[in-house]
Write a protein that holds these residues in place. Structure first.
Motif, mmCIF file in Angstrom:
data_model
loop_
_atom_site.group_PDB
_atom_site.id
_atom_site.type_symbol
_atom_site.label_atom_id
_atom_site.label_comp_id
_atom_site.label_asym_id
_atom_site.label_seq_id
_atom_site.Cartn_x
_atom_site.Cartn_y
_atom_site.Cartn_z
ATOM 1 N N GLU A 1 0.831 -1.197 0.000
ATOM 2 C CA GLU A 1 0.000 0.000 0.000
ATOM 3 C C GLU A 1 0.872 1.257 0.000
ATOM 4 O O GLU A 1 1.738 1.420 0.853
ATOM 5 C CB GLU A 1 -0.919 0.020 1.228
ATOM 6 C CG GLU A 1 -1.959 -1.081 1.241
ATOM 7 C CD GLU A 1 -3.023 -0.887 0.176
ATOM 8 O OE1 GLU A 1 -3.183 0.261 -0.289
ATOM 9 O OE2 GLU A 1 -3.681 -1.876 -0.184
ATOM 10 N N ALA B 1 0.983 5.262 0.496
ATOM 11 C CA ALA B 1 0.217 6.344 1.105
ATOM 12 C C ALA B 1 -0.047 7.453 0.094
ATOM 13 O O ALA B 1 0.697 7.634 -0.875
ATOM 14 C CB ALA B 1 0.973 6.894 2.313
ATOM 15 N N GLU C 1 2.472 0.722 5.331
ATOM 16 C CA GLU C 1 2.306 1.865 4.430
ATOM 17 C C GLU C 1 3.656 2.284 3.872
ATOM 18 O O GLU C 1 4.642 2.373 4.607
ATOM 19 C CB GLU C 1 1.675 3.052 5.163
ATOM 20 C CG GLU C 1 0.270 2.797 5.690
ATOM 21 C CD GLU C 1 -0.780 2.853 4.594
ATOM 22 O OE1 GLU C 1 -0.493 3.398 3.511
ATOM 23 O OE2 GLU C 1 -1.901 2.369 4.845
ATOM 24 N N ASP D 1 2.024 2.382 10.503
ATOM 25 C CA ASP D 1 0.714 2.865 10.076
ATOM 26 C C ASP D 1 0.813 4.376 9.931
ATOM 27 O O ASP D 1 1.812 4.998 10.329
ATOM 28 C CB ASP D 1 -0.402 2.468 11.063
ATOM 29 C CG ASP D 1 -0.078 2.867 12.495
ATOM 30 O OD1 ASP D 1 0.187 4.066 12.729
ATOM 31 O OD2 ASP D 1 -0.085 1.993 13.382
ATOM 32 N N LEU D 2 -0.222 4.991 9.382
ATOM 33 C CA LEU D 2 -0.178 6.437 9.139
ATOM 34 C C LEU D 2 -0.330 7.253 10.421
ATOM 35 O O LEU D 2 -0.038 8.453 10.420
ATOM 36 C CB LEU D 2 -1.260 6.823 8.134
ATOM 37 C CG LEU D 2 -1.039 6.313 6.705
ATOM 38 C CD1 LEU D 2 -2.167 6.768 5.795
ATOM 39 C CD2 LEU D 2 0.308 6.789 6.160
#
Length: 252
Positions: free
Chosen positions: A82, A84, A118, A133-134
């Protein structure tokens, strides 16, 4: 500084980073900081060390330590699938700068290093950052530990929350081979960006769904890489994955 990797498993930062050139195995979508040269040597390395590694259906990142001195001797990060959004990637802090350092385990036992979920791509793909993670971007980083040339661990609240690889094009290779020590050709950089576009979300999803515009880009890139003679080692590294994608989705 003491760092937490997995709940109560900790390691202490030392003054000696790993003197190992990173290897960006593009086909395998992995960044390796280790000296093993094939699967057999990797297995021997894992048997002779402790730490985090893949096991059966579990696939964490790899961080391996010497059982005698308990110092870090190897790392392997998976490239997150994934990507971002650009707005989130722009929030990756430039500070603090990486501080060279190694790691020494506080105790000799295995643990689990969660893989990043991410991927943040810096301008021109000059830096790739893998984040837990974000939510990491909501607060400042406490430190960047320069664990090896152009490789850093990201620290927040004393916990490892990600990693970064600076100038990833320079370290492109296939499998366990060492990267070309010569500087990457300028023309390789946009080809790397196009290859990364096609092998990560959301464009990879379009390729798999056989969207015509995505397949047209895949075909054009495949033809360019196949006909290129400059910077051949890095070109072959990109072609190893782009060629597979083209065979699966673009050649019909």
């Amino acid at each position: 500084m003491r760092l937490t990797f997995d709940d109560d498993w900790t390691a202490t930062v030392t003054g000696e980073p790993l003197p190992i050139t990173p290897r960006f195995d593009f086909a395998g979508q992995r960044v390796r900081v280790a000296t093993y040269r094939d699967v057999e040597e990797q297995e021997q390395f894992q048997l002779a060390t402790f730490g985090s590694q893949d096991w059966l259906w579990d696939a964490p990142d790899e961080a391996r330590f010497d059982p005698v001195g308990r110092q870090l001797v190897g790392l392997q990060f998976q490239l997150p699938y994934e990507v971002a959004d650009p707005e989130d990637c722009a929030r990756v802090p430039a500070l603090p700068l990486a501080r060279p350092g190694g790691l020494r385990a506080d105790e000799a036992r295995d643990f689990r290093l969660e893989a990043a979920t991410e991927l943040c791509r810096g301008p021109g793909d000059g830096v790739l950052t893998g984040l837990r993670d974000l939510d990491v971007l909501d607060e400042p980083l406490e430190a960047r530990i320069g664990i090896a040339p152009d490789v850093a661990l990201l620290v927040q609240h004393g916990t490892i929350v990600g990693w970064s690889l600076t100038d990833p094009v320079q370290y492109l290779t296939s499998g366990f081979a060492a990267p070309d020590p010569a500087p990457a050709a300028a023309a390789t950089r946009p080809l790397f960006t196009e290859s990364l576009d096609l092998t990560t979300s959301p464009l990879l999803d379009d390729v798999r769904h056989r969207e015509p515009s995505a397949l047209a880009r895949l075909k054009a890139l495949h033809e360019t890489l196949r006909g290129r003679t400059e910077d051949r080692h890095r070109t072959e590294a990109l072609l190893a994955l782009i060629g597979d994608l083209y065979e699966d989705y673009g050649s019909g």
